[in-house]
Design a protein around this motif. Structure first.
Motif, short mmCIF file in Angstrom:
data_model
loop_
_atom_site.label_atom_id
_atom_site.label_comp_id
_atom_site.label_asym_id
_atom_site.label_seq_id
_atom_site.Cartn_x
_atom_site.Cartn_y
_atom_site.Cartn_z
N SER A 37 -13.16 -18.90 36.24
CA SER A 37 -13.30 -19.20 37.67
C SER A 37 -12.03 -19.80 38.27
O SER A 37 -11.84 -19.75 39.48
N PHE A 40 -11.66 -22.78 38.75
CA PHE A 40 -12.20 -23.80 39.66
C PHE A 40 -12.39 -25.06 38.84
O PHE A 40 -13.36 -25.19 38.07
N VAL A 73 -13.24 -28.81 37.82
CA VAL A 73 -14.14 -29.90 38.24
C VAL A 73 -14.04 -31.01 37.20
O VAL A 73 -13.94 -30.76 35.99
N ASN A 78 -15.63 -29.20 33.51
CA ASN A 78 -16.35 -27.94 33.24
C ASN A 78 -15.70 -27.24 32.06
O ASN A 78 -14.49 -27.28 31.86
N GLU A 86 -15.91 -23.55 30.42
CA GLU A 86 -16.41 -22.18 30.58
C GLU A 86 -16.36 -21.43 29.25
O GLU A 86 -15.87 -21.95 28.23
N CYS A 114 -21.14 -27.39 33.41
CA CYS A 114 -20.50 -28.10 34.51
C CYS A 114 -19.97 -29.46 34.04
O CYS A 114 -20.45 -30.03 33.05
N ALA A 115 -19.04 -29.99 34.81
CA ALA A 115 -18.42 -31.29 34.51
C ALA A 115 -19.46 -32.41 34.44
O ALA A 115 -19.41 -33.27 33.55
N GLU A 116 -20.40 -32.41 35.38
CA GLU A 116 -21.39 -33.48 35.46
C GLU A 116 -22.26 -33.51 34.21
O GLU A 116 -22.53 -34.57 33.64
N ILE A 150 -16.86 -31.90 46.94
CA ILE A 150 -17.54 -31.12 45.90
C ILE A 150 -19.00 -31.56 45.82
O ILE A 150 -19.31 -32.75 45.79
N SER A 151 -19.86 -30.58 45.80
CA SER A 151 -21.29 -30.87 45.79
C SER A 151 -21.90 -30.32 44.50
O SER A 151 -21.66 -29.15 44.16
N PRO A 152 -22.64 -31.13 43.77
CA PRO A 152 -23.15 -30.67 42.47
C PRO A 152 -24.17 -29.54 42.59
O PRO A 152 -24.95 -29.52 43.54
N CYS A 153 -24.17 -28.65 41.63
CA CYS A 153 -25.12 -27.53 41.63
C CYS A 153 -26.53 -28.06 41.39
O CYS A 153 -26.74 -29.22 40.97
N1 THU Z 1 -18.88 -26.53 38.50
C1 THU Z 1 -18.97 -27.81 38.02
O1 THU Z 1 -18.49 -28.12 36.93
N2 THU Z 1 -19.61 -28.72 38.78
C2 THU Z 1 -20.06 -28.51 40.05
O2 THU Z 1 -20.55 -29.43 40.68
C3 THU Z 1 -19.96 -27.17 40.64
C4 THU Z 1 -19.47 -26.10 39.74
C5 THU Z 1 -18.15 -25.54 37.70
C6 THU Z 1 -18.96 -24.50 37.02
C7 THU Z 1 -17.94 -23.40 36.83
O3 THU Z 1 -17.19 -23.68 35.65
C8 THU Z 1 -17.02 -23.55 38.02
O4 THU Z 1 -17.24 -24.85 38.52
C9 THU Z 1 -17.26 -22.53 39.11
O5 THU Z 1 -18.58 -22.48 39.45
#
Ligand code: THU
Length: 146
Positions: free
Chosen positions: A26, A28, A30, A46, A48, A57-59, A88-91
């Motif tokens: 990604s 992306f 976190v 995070n 992957e 995810c990081a959280e 950033i908003s958690p999933c």
């Molecule tokens: N991701 C997180 O680690 N935490 C979030 O709050 C949102 C998304 C990660 C999951 C994935 O590795 C990447 O961001 C893209 O979705």
């Protein structure tokens, strides 16, 4: 590591954790920093995987690290990403994962400049399902359905 005295300190720790993000798919990044009630900080990023759906995810990384080391009571979590203009908003999955350990703790959603928005687990996941629900009185099932 330095003691956490302010939300800004916790956000800084989440930004540091973001540097370890393994996000080659990604791109992306976190980071998360979780503050337990005894002052211990657990960080996460995070992670992957080539089998995409196995990424974490990081959280959840931070929470799993804490719980696996005997910590279940938390005051706050800070989350960091590289989004310049958005907090950033958690999933949804991470919100549920946080909720398992209580509703009344703080969540700091941050931007790379260190600014943050303060919310709570309860605000992020209203009317949620949690461990207490499994203890609620249930009807007796007369028979098993097919
Ligand atoms: N991701 C997180 O680690 N935490 C979030 O709050 C949102 C998304 C990660 C999951 C994935 O590795 C990447 O961001 C893209 O979705």
């Amino acid at each position: 590591m330095a003691e956490i005295k302010t939300p800004e300190d916790l956000v800084a720790r989440s930004q540091e954790a973001k540097k370890s993000a393994y996000c080659i798919y990604s791109n992306f990044r976190v980071g998360a920093a979780l503050l337990s009630t005894d002052g211990t900080v657990f960080t996460g990023c995070n992670v992957e995987n080539a089998c995409y759906n196995l990424g974490i995810c990081a959280e959840r990384t931070a929470i799993a690290k804490a719980v696996s080391e005997g910590h279940r009571d938390f005051n706050a979590i800070a989350i960091a990403s590289d989004m310049e203009d958005e907090y950033i908003s958690p999933c949804g999955g991470c919100r549920q994962f946080m909720r398992e350990f209580g509703l009344k703790w703080e969540v700091y959603l941050s931007k790379p400049d260190g600014s943050f928005m303060k919310t709570t687990v309860e605000e992020l996941l209203p009317n949620s399902f949690g461990p207490e629900d499994l203890k609620e009185k249930r009807i007796v099932q007369a028979e098993h359905s097919q």
